[in-house]
Design a protein around this motif. Structure first.
Motif, PDB file in Angstrom:
ATOM      1  N   ASN A  18      47.100  45.740  43.058  1.00  0.00           N
ATOM      2  CA  ASN A  18      46.178  46.850  42.956  1.00  0.00           C
ATOM      3  C   ASN A  18      46.498  47.849  44.043  1.00  0.00           C
ATOM      4  O   ASN A  18      46.079  47.680  45.183  1.00  0.00           O
ATOM      5  CB  ASN A  18      44.732  46.363  43.107  1.00  0.00           C
ATOM      6  CG  ASN A  18      43.732  47.484  42.862  1.00  0.00           C
ATOM      7  OD1 ASN A  18      44.106  48.645  42.742  1.00  0.00           O
ATOM      8  ND2 ASN A  18      42.476  47.110  42.768  1.00  0.00           N
ATOM      9  N   LYS A 198      40.061  50.498  38.741  1.00  0.00           N
ATOM     10  CA  LYS A 198      38.963  49.547  38.696  1.00  0.00           C
ATOM     11  C   LYS A 198      39.306  48.250  37.965  1.00  0.00           C
ATOM     12  O   LYS A 198      38.950  47.169  38.444  1.00  0.00           O
ATOM     13  CB  LYS A 198      37.749  50.212  38.030  1.00  0.00           C
ATOM     14  CG  LYS A 198      36.492  49.356  38.041  1.00  0.00           C
ATOM     15  CD  LYS A 198      36.054  49.026  39.466  1.00  0.00           C
ATOM     16  CE  LYS A 198      34.684  48.374  39.492  1.00  0.00           C
ATOM     17  NZ  LYS A 198      34.656  47.064  38.794  1.00  0.00           N
ATOM     18  N   PRO A 199      40.013  48.274  36.812  1.00  0.00           N
ATOM     19  CA  PRO A 199      40.333  46.997  36.151  1.00  0.00           C
ATOM     20  C   PRO A 199      41.142  46.052  37.033  1.00  0.00           C
ATOM     21  O   PRO A 199      40.854  44.855  37.102  1.00  0.00           O
ATOM     22  CB  PRO A 199      41.120  47.437  34.911  1.00  0.00           C
ATOM     23  CG  PRO A 199      40.643  48.814  34.634  1.00  0.00           C
ATOM     24  CD  PRO A 199      40.411  49.428  35.985  1.00  0.00           C
ATOM     25  N   GLU A 201      41.310  46.145  40.341  1.00  0.00           N
ATOM     26  CA  GLU A 201      40.481  45.769  41.478  1.00  0.00           C
ATOM     27  C   GLU A 201      39.554  44.618  41.110  1.00  0.00           C
ATOM     28  O   GLU A 201      39.404  43.651  41.866  1.00  0.00           O
ATOM     29  CB  GLU A 201      39.663  46.968  41.941  1.00  0.00           C
ATOM     30  CG  GLU A 201      38.768  46.670  43.145  1.00  0.00           C
ATOM     31  CD  GLU A 201      37.978  47.873  43.588  1.00  0.00           C
ATOM     32  OE1 GLU A 201      37.115  47.720  44.474  1.00  0.00           O
ATOM     33  OE2 GLU A 201      38.221  48.974  43.050  1.00  0.00           O
ATOM     34  N   ASP A 202      38.945  44.705  39.947  1.00  0.00           N
ATOM     35  CA  ASP A 202      38.052  43.648  39.489  1.00  0.00           C
ATOM     36  C   ASP A 202      38.817  42.346  39.279  1.00  0.00           C
ATOM     37  O   ASP A 202      38.352  41.260  39.651  1.00  0.00           O
ATOM     38  CB  ASP A 202      37.378  44.096  38.185  1.00  0.00           C
ATOM     39  CG  ASP A 202      36.315  43.128  37.725  1.00  0.00           C
ATOM     40  OD1 ASP A 202      35.604  42.558  38.582  1.00  0.00           O
ATOM     41  OD2 ASP A 202      36.181  42.923  36.505  1.00  0.00           O
ATOM     42  N   ALA A 203      40.017  42.441  38.706  1.00  0.00           N
ATOM     43  CA  ALA A 203      40.817  41.240  38.482  1.00  0.00           C
ATOM     44  C   ALA A 203      41.240  40.595  39.796  1.00  0.00           C
ATOM     45  O   ALA A 203      41.182  39.373  39.961  1.00  0.00           O
ATOM     46  CB  ALA A 203      42.038  41.601  37.635  1.00  0.00           C
ATOM     47  N   ASN A 205      39.761  40.776  42.709  1.00  0.00           N
ATOM     48  CA  ASN A 205      38.606  40.159  43.357  1.00  0.00           C
ATOM     49  C   ASN A 205      38.289  38.804  42.731  1.00  0.00           C
ATOM     50  O   ASN A 205      37.961  37.841  43.428  1.00  0.00           O
ATOM     51  CB  ASN A 205      37.395  41.083  43.273  1.00  0.00           C
ATOM     52  CG  ASN A 205      37.523  42.297  44.166  1.00  0.00           C
ATOM     53  OD1 ASN A 205      38.263  42.282  45.146  1.00  0.00           O
ATOM     54  ND2 ASN A 205      36.818  43.357  43.829  1.00  0.00           N
ATOM     55  N   SER A 206      38.386  38.721  41.417  1.00  0.00           N
ATOM     56  CA  SER A 206      38.098  37.461  40.722  1.00  0.00           C
ATOM     57  C   SER A 206      39.117  36.394  41.090  1.00  0.00           C
ATOM     58  O   SER A 206      38.775  35.244  41.356  1.00  0.00           O
ATOM     59  CB  SER A 206      38.109  37.691  39.203  1.00  0.00           C
ATOM     60  OG  SER A 206      37.126  38.623  38.822  1.00  0.00           O
ATOM     61  N   SER A 263      39.374  37.198  30.391  1.00  0.00           N
ATOM     62  CA  SER A 263      38.494  38.353  30.548  1.00  0.00           C
ATOM     63  C   SER A 263      39.028  39.419  31.498  1.00  0.00           C
ATOM     64  O   SER A 263      38.810  40.617  31.276  1.00  0.00           O
ATOM     65  CB  SER A 263      37.123  37.895  31.045  1.00  0.00           C
ATOM     66  OG  SER A 263      37.225  37.299  32.336  1.00  0.00           O
ATOM     67  N   LYS A 264      39.754  39.012  32.551  1.00  0.00           N
ATOM     68  CA  LYS A 264      40.148  39.956  33.590  1.00  0.00           C
ATOM     69  C   LYS A 264      41.593  40.429  33.478  1.00  0.00           C
ATOM     70  O   LYS A 264      41.888  41.587  33.760  1.00  0.00           O
ATOM     71  CB  LYS A 264      39.929  39.331  34.978  1.00  0.00           C
ATOM     72  CG  LYS A 264      38.505  38.861  35.238  1.00  0.00           C
ATOM     73  CD  LYS A 264      37.510  40.009  35.242  1.00  0.00           C
ATOM     74  CE  LYS A 264      36.125  39.497  35.592  1.00  0.00           C
ATOM     75  NZ  LYS A 264      35.135  40.599  35.595  1.00  0.00           N
TER      76      LYS A 264
END
Length: 287
Positions: A18, A198-199, A201-203, A205-206, A263-264
């Motif tokens: 990211n 954002k996609p 970043e979210d991945a 973090n998960s 999902s991510k």
């Protein structure tokens, strides 16, 4: 056989980049060593997926050291003999003794099938980018490639990336008991261009939360943006050292991992290829 296979079940794991957060994402996990959060947070967590259920790691920020990672995936010919395979891997392994800058090497026959039919993986770590660049034109390496690799292979790909590890001799050089055994997992990824932001970043973090929660399974992870100009089909490389084949299977078979992938990551990945191989104790890999 130089490196013995222990599993035939294919698993896919990924660690995306990211650029809006950081050019690197890496950490070192052990029973007693520090584990640094790449997102700059101080955490304490219990193992959620654990082979023993006894680990309660404390996450401590600390100094890191840049490293340069090199991945090669090979497609060996179907009729390669055991002697020829051992010769190829032995010569690749001994390159670390013939040139400066290589601080760690692992390699072996893939334990799993993959969508690109790669049969062997080679991983090397360099101290400096200059050392990695010199590696490609080193006469000894070129001779190994021409005389002991390409005669037995019909396909070869290289990916290089910059990452960071804990600034300590053992994790930098991948030495000590934790690195004597285990499973090396290497992964090449191509991410969709419109996924940055954002996609990703979210991945990230998960994935960070899941991996940090499982030091009983993972010893070290590095990932980064591929800067090898000869390889355009993959944007990122990943190397994960699992503690054992059982740890690898527990992690990649967990519902947490599968849900995260679906999902991510799956929606933002264009292409992946991965393989894993067994790591024997130091001193028994050659001959």
């Amino acid at each position: 056989m130089l490196i013995q296979a222990h599993s035939q079940n294919p698993h896919f794991f990924f660690l995306p980049q990211n650029p809006s957060i950081s050019p690197h994402f890496s950490f070192h996990v052990s029973h007693s060593r520090e584990l640094k959060s790449p997102m700059g947070r101080r955490n304490e967590s219990m193992s959620r997926i654990s082979a023993s259920g006894e680990h309660t790691p404390t996450i401590i920020l600390g100094k890191k050291r840049k490293v340069f990672e090199h991945i090669s995936l090979l497609k060996a010919k179907e009729n390669i003999s055991e002697e020829e395979e051992n010769d190829m891997l032995d010569y690749l392994y001994t390159t670390q003794y013939q040139m400066k800058g290589i601080v760690a090497v692992s390699l072996g026959r893939a334990c799993d099938q993959n969508n690109e039919s790669y049969t062997h993986g080679v991983y090397m770590r360099f101290q400096r980018k200059e050392d990695l660049e010199k590696f490609y034109v080193n006469p000894f390496y070129l001779r190994v490639l021409n005389e002991h690799v390409m005669p037995y292979c019909h396909g070869l790909i290289h990916v290089d990336y910059e990452s960071e590890v804990e600034d300590d001799m053992l994790p930098i050089f991948r030495k000590g008991e934790e690195f004597n055994y285990g499973v090396e997992f290497v992964l090449l990824i191509k991410f969709l261009q419109d996924s940055f932001g954002k996609p990703l970043e979210d991945a990230l973090n998960s994935l960070e939360r899941l991996t940090i929660d499982n030091p009983s399974l993972i010893v070290q992870v590095t990932q980064g943006l591929n800067f090898n100009p000869s390889c355009k089909e993959f944007t990122h490389g990943v190397v994960i050292r699992f503690r054992s084949i059982k740890a690898f299977e527990i992690f990649t078979g967990s519902s947490d991992y599968k849900d995260m992938w679906k999902s991510k990551f799956q929606p933002i990945i264009q292409k992946t290829v991965s393989l894993h191989f067994s790591v024997d104790p130091v001193g028994t890999e050659i001959m």
